[in-house]
Design a protein around this motif. Sequence first.
Motif, PDB file in Angstrom:
ATOM      1  N   GLY A  80       7.432   4.566  -0.406  1.00  0.00           N
ATOM      2  CA  GLY A  80       7.178   3.150  -0.124  1.00  0.00           C
ATOM      3  C   GLY A  80       6.798   2.935   1.336  1.00  0.00           C
ATOM      4  O   GLY A  80       5.890   2.160   1.656  1.00  0.00           O
TER       5      GLY A  80
ATOM      6  N   ASP B 234       2.315   4.529  -6.773  1.00  0.00           N
ATOM      7  CA  ASP B 234       3.576   5.051  -6.220  1.00  0.00           C
ATOM      8  C   ASP B 234       4.660   4.952  -7.300  1.00  0.00           C
ATOM      9  O   ASP B 234       4.941   3.854  -7.775  1.00  0.00           O
TER      10      ASP B 234
ATOM     11  N   ARG C 183      19.983  -1.617  -3.271  1.00  0.00           N
ATOM     12  CA  ARG C 183      19.638  -1.306  -4.660  1.00  0.00           C
ATOM     13  C   ARG C 183      20.842  -0.699  -5.371  1.00  0.00           C
ATOM     14  O   ARG C 183      21.512   0.179  -4.826  1.00  0.00           O
TER      15      ARG C 183
END
Length: 218
Positions: A21, A90, A161
Motif C-alpha cells: 500500500g 494490489d 485493523r
Amino acid sequence: MTARVKLLKALILGAPASGKGTISSRIVKKYKIEHVSSGDKLRDHIEKQTDLGKEVKVYLNEGKLVPDDVMIKFMITELGKVNNKPWLLDGFPRTVAQANALWKVQPVDVVLNLVVPFEVIIDRVKNRWVHLASGRVYNIGFNTPKVEGKDDDTGEDLVQRPDDKPEAVKKRLEIYESVTRPVIDFYKDKGILTQFEGRTSDEIWPKVTTYLDPILSK
Ligand code: G5P
Ligand code: MG
C-alpha cells in the motif's frame, strides 16, 4: 521491459505488511495511475455493511483468504470499471487460481514483488493505523499522523485493523507462504516479474522508480 507502455497493467506482490500500500500510493502519486487494492475495497464493503461486506468480514478478521470464486468475480468486475487508464493492482491475485483467471481476461505487463524480512513485518503491524475511507495508512515512527489518531487530510478517526492482531498476522503469514508464494513463480515463468528487496519502503522506493521511469515517465 524498457519501452514506455501507455496503458500499463501492473501488479504489486509481497507478504502482508511488506509495504504494498505504501509503495503503491507513491507510484500513484508520481505516475498518475489508478490504484486498485482488493483489501481496501473489501474493507470498504465491510464498513458500509453491504452483502459482500457481510459475507467476507469473518475471513478478513481472522486473516484468512476470501474464497477464489468470490474474489475473482469481484476483482474482474472492479478492473472492468477502470476505463482507459493505466492501473496498479494490489492484493490480487493471491492464489494461482486467481492468477490464471486474471491472465485470461487481463494479461498484465509487469509484476513488482516486494521482498521484506518477516521479522521487520511483524514489528510494523503493531504500529499501523489506517483511514478506512481512503485507505491511507500510517505507522507510528515511520509516517506518524500529524495529530495522533487522526487522518492528515480529513481529520477523521484512524483505526487499527482487526487482522493486525498477533494471531491473525501469524495466520496471514502462514497463508502467504503456502498459498500466495506460488503466484510469484507463476509470473516468474512468464518472464515479467522483478524483485525489490529492502528492510524499509524508503530503501525500496528508489529501486522502484529506476525500474518504472523508463516504462511510465514521459
Ligand atoms: P490486504 O489488505 O491486501 P495484506 O495482508 O496483503 O492485506 P497489507 O497488510 O495491506 O497486506 P501492505 O499493503 O503490504 O500490507 O503494507 P502497508 O500497509 O503499505 O504497510 C504496512 C505498515 O507498515 C503500515 O503501517 C505502513 O505505514 C508501514 N510501513 C511501510 N513501510 C515502512 C517502513 O519502511 N518502515 C516502517 N517502520 N513502517 C513501514 O488484504 C487483507 C485481507 O483481505 C482479504 C484477505 O482476507 C486478506 O487477509 N483479501 C483477499 N482474500 C483472497 N484473495 C484476495 N486476492 C484477497 N485480497 C484481499
Ligand atoms: Mg495493503
